[in-house]
Design a protein around this motif. Structure first.
Motif, PDB file in Angstrom:
ATOM      1  N   VAL A  73       0.869  -1.173   0.000  1.00  0.00           N
ATOM      2  CA  VAL A  73       0.000   0.000   0.000  1.00  0.00           C
ATOM      3  C   VAL A  73       0.909   1.226   0.000  1.00  0.00           C
ATOM      4  N   LEU A  86      -5.999   7.778  -1.461  1.00  0.00           N
ATOM      5  CA  LEU A  86      -5.821   6.468  -0.835  1.00  0.00           C
ATOM      6  C   LEU A  86      -6.847   6.265   0.274  1.00  0.00           C
ATOM      7  N   LEU A  90      -9.588   3.247   0.479  1.00  0.00           N
ATOM      8  CA  LEU A  90      -9.609   2.304   1.598  1.00  0.00           C
ATOM      9  C   LEU A  90     -10.898   2.412   2.409  1.00  0.00           C
ATOM     10  N   THR A 103       0.447  -6.994   4.587  1.00  0.00           N
ATOM     11  CA  THR A 103       0.614  -5.716   3.923  1.00  0.00           C
ATOM     12  C   THR A 103       1.974  -5.098   4.227  1.00  0.00           C
TER      13      THR A 103
END
Length: 174
Positions: A73, A86, A90, A103
């Motif tokens: 990410v 972002l 999300l 992640t």
């Protein structure tokens, strides 16, 4: 077992240095751990559609990313935090939607003072979604990202320092 690595880039500028750095990182990571499939997704291509949680393309991308074994990410740091693009993307996930997804938060900033933005801002958001980040975050200064050779040296060093743990977590040989 098929090992997939996906990247999602929250830079609002298409074709950004953040996208280039994330692509290089995902490819290098895939080579080091033997991933079968890699994809890097540029949220700039979606623009304001990430705000529409029913948008079919954004919803499809969210669904795709829930299936990644490793999810990078990435975001530039603006005003001390991740980008609104972002965050909007999300926010389309429900709590726990990325449960147990490995992640790697990846932040890029001009100033070393922003090196903890991933840990202090992005990580709690990923935690809320159920993601796990046992590798810690990756931070690169914008000046390093601008120089591909230097960038790749830093990326390789980060991966190599975590390779045994990555191998254990992904079930591949180091």
């Amino acid at each position: 077992m098929t090992l997939t690595i996906d990247g999602v880039v929250g830079n609002p500028r298409q074709g950004s240095k953040t996208l280039a750095a994330t692509t290089a990182f995902v490819e290098l990571l895939a080579t080091r751990i033997g991933a079968d499939s890699t994809h890097v997704h540029d949220l700039a291509a979606f623009g304001s559609r990430v705000l529409d949680y029913a948008d079919p393309a954004a919803a499809a991308l969210r669904s795709t990313l829930t299936g990644a074994q490793v999810l990078v990410v990435a975001t530039p740091v603006y005003k001390g935090s991740y980008t609104g693009l972002l965050k909007a993307f999300l926010d389309g996930y429900g709590p726990g939607a990325l449960a147990d997804t490995l992640t790697i938060p990846f932040t890029v900033a001009a100033s070393p003072e922003h090196s903890l933005a991933g840990a202090t801002h992005l990580q709690p958001l990923l935690d809320e979604l159920g993601a796990i980040s046992p590798m810690g975050g990756l931070f690169l200064r914008d000046s390093v990202v601008a120089e591909p050779e230097e960038r790749d040296i830093h990326l390789a060093a980060w991966i190599d320092s975590r390779l045994p743990r990555l191998a254990r977590l992904t079930g591949v040989a180091a």
